[in-house]
Design an enzyme around this catalytic site. Structure first.
Site, PDB file in Angstrom:
ATOM      1  N   TRP A 187      -9.922  -6.766  -2.595  1.00 24.52           N
ATOM      2  CA  TRP A 187      -8.536  -6.863  -3.070  1.00 24.52           C
ATOM      3  C   TRP A 187      -8.000  -8.233  -2.693  1.00 24.52           C
ATOM      4  O   TRP A 187      -8.247  -8.717  -1.597  1.00 24.52           O
ATOM      5  CB  TRP A 187      -7.699  -5.756  -2.431  1.00 24.52           C
ATOM      6  CG  TRP A 187      -6.391  -5.545  -3.113  1.00 24.52           C
ATOM      7  CD1 TRP A 187      -5.174  -5.989  -2.683  1.00 24.52           C
ATOM      8  CD2 TRP A 187      -6.151  -4.853  -4.347  1.00 24.52           C
ATOM      9  NE1 TRP A 187      -4.200  -5.618  -3.560  1.00 24.52           N
ATOM     10  CE2 TRP A 187      -4.777  -4.912  -4.595  1.00 24.52           C
ATOM     11  CE3 TRP A 187      -6.980  -4.197  -5.249  1.00 24.52           C
ATOM     12  CZ2 TRP A 187      -4.207  -4.336  -5.714  1.00 24.52           C
ATOM     13  CZ3 TRP A 187      -6.410  -3.618  -6.358  1.00 24.52           C
ATOM     14  CH2 TRP A 187      -5.046  -3.690  -6.582  1.00 24.52           C
ATOM     15  N   PHE A 239     -10.268 -10.199  13.884  1.00 24.55           N
ATOM     16  CA  PHE A 239      -9.256  -9.758  12.926  1.00 24.55           C
ATOM     17  C   PHE A 239      -8.826 -10.942  12.063  1.00 24.55           C
ATOM     18  O   PHE A 239      -7.963 -11.729  12.446  1.00 24.55           O
ATOM     19  CB  PHE A 239      -8.061  -9.177  13.688  1.00 24.55           C
ATOM     20  CG  PHE A 239      -7.077  -8.453  12.834  1.00 24.55           C
ATOM     21  CD1 PHE A 239      -7.335  -7.174  12.384  1.00 24.55           C
ATOM     22  CD2 PHE A 239      -5.864  -9.041  12.493  1.00 24.55           C
ATOM     23  CE1 PHE A 239      -6.407  -6.485  11.607  1.00 24.55           C
ATOM     24  CE2 PHE A 239      -4.940  -8.363  11.720  1.00 24.55           C
ATOM     25  CZ  PHE A 239      -5.213  -7.093  11.277  1.00 24.55           C
ATOM     26  N   HIS A 245       3.872   0.802   1.461  1.00 25.27           N
ATOM     27  CA  HIS A 245       2.407   0.763   1.436  1.00 25.27           C
ATOM     28  C   HIS A 245       1.877  -0.348   2.342  1.00 25.27           C
ATOM     29  O   HIS A 245       0.910  -0.152   3.089  1.00 25.27           O
ATOM     30  CB  HIS A 245       1.930   0.571  -0.007  1.00 25.27           C
ATOM     31  CG  HIS A 245       0.451   0.573  -0.171  1.00 25.27           C
ATOM     32  ND1 HIS A 245      -0.313   1.716  -0.056  1.00 25.27           N
ATOM     33  CD2 HIS A 245      -0.418  -0.438  -0.443  1.00 25.27           C
ATOM     34  CE1 HIS A 245      -1.582   1.412  -0.253  1.00 25.27           C
ATOM     35  NE2 HIS A 245      -1.668   0.111  -0.488  1.00 25.27           N
ATOM     36  N   THR A 295       7.196  -1.407  -1.692  1.00 22.94           N
ATOM     37  CA  THR A 295       7.137  -0.103  -1.022  1.00 22.94           C
ATOM     38  C   THR A 295       6.604  -0.254   0.399  1.00 22.94           C
ATOM     39  O   THR A 295       6.190  -1.338   0.812  1.00 22.94           O
ATOM     40  CB  THR A 295       6.217   0.866  -1.796  1.00 22.94           C
ATOM     41  OG1 THR A 295       4.866   0.408  -1.682  1.00 22.94           O
ATOM     42  CG2 THR A 295       6.616   0.951  -3.267  1.00 22.94           C
ATOM     43  N   ARG A 318      -2.511 -20.026   4.166  1.00 25.36           N
ATOM     44  CA  ARG A 318      -3.282 -19.582   5.322  1.00 25.36           C
ATOM     45  C   ARG A 318      -4.753 -19.315   4.998  1.00 25.36           C
ATOM     46  O   ARG A 318      -5.493 -18.842   5.845  1.00 25.36           O
ATOM     47  CB  ARG A 318      -2.637 -18.318   5.897  1.00 25.36           C
ATOM     48  CG  ARG A 318      -1.290 -18.613   6.543  1.00 25.36           C
ATOM     49  CD  ARG A 318      -0.428 -17.373   6.675  1.00 25.36           C
ATOM     50  NE  ARG A 318       0.820 -17.655   7.373  1.00 25.36           N
ATOM     51  CZ  ARG A 318       1.880 -18.255   6.831  1.00 25.36           C
ATOM     52  NH1 ARG A 318       1.850 -18.645   5.559  1.00 25.36           N
ATOM     53  NH2 ARG A 318       2.968 -18.473   7.537  1.00 25.36           N
TER      54      ARG A 318
END
Length: 176
Positions: free
Chosen positions: A30, A121, A96, A94, A135
């Site tokens: 994604w 991470f 989410h 939202t 970034r």
């Protein structure tokens, strides 16, 4: 330190030699343009530290939420020294965003503690695409570089700590 005050690709000190280290990189599909740029940064940093190409293993998962299980698969089914998790979550209209960010943060932390393996991470949690681009190789550097550097440093720390540990350490889980 806030990203706006620091370039993510600028490292404060030289990296340890990663010539004998192996890394798994799990990449979210994604926001692929961003995550591929993060991947390029991570691989570049690993290679610059001496990691051999055959010791860099890359796998893809559908989205950022799946990074946790992808990292666990690396820990469970491979012989890597550390995992680098790369993803990008962009704030929407939202909640989410909150659920995904919270889930992946806690999940990755849980996996690294459970498996006693560093998991870096490298997940961007940004408000918009411009921040993500800044970034992932833009004016603020590349979070992939930073995540790879963290993985290398944590592997080196683990190696040092294991080498310095006395052989008769009691199991801390059973000590009162």
């Amino acid at each position: 330190m806030a990203t706006r005050n620091r370039n993510l690709s600028h490292l404060d000190s030289p990296l340890p030699d990663a010539g004998d280290m192996a890394f798994g990189i799990v990449v979210a599909e994604w926001n692929r343009d961003i995550t591929e740029a993060l991947l390029q940064g991570a691989v570049r940093t690993l290679r610059a530290a001496g990691c051999q190409e055959h010791n860099i293993h890359i796998k893809y998962v559908p989205g950022t939420f799946e990074l946790t299980l992808g990292a666990q698969f690396f820990a469970e089914y491979t012989d890597v020294d550390a995992v680098i998790a790369l993803g990008c979550v962009i704030q929407g209209d939202t909640r989410h965003f909150d659920f995904i960010c919270d889930g992946v943060t806690h999940g990755i932390n849980q996996v690294q503690i459970q498996w006693n393996m560093p998991i870096a991470f490298g997940v961007l949690t940004v408000e918009n695409m411009q921040q993500a681009e800044e970034r992932s190789g833009g004016r603020l550097g590349n979070k992939g570089d930073e995540a790879a550097a963290a993985a290398i440093n944590m592997v080196r720390l683990q190696i040092e700590m294991e080498a310095d540990a006395p052989t008769n350490i009691p199991d801390r889980k059973t000590v009162n």
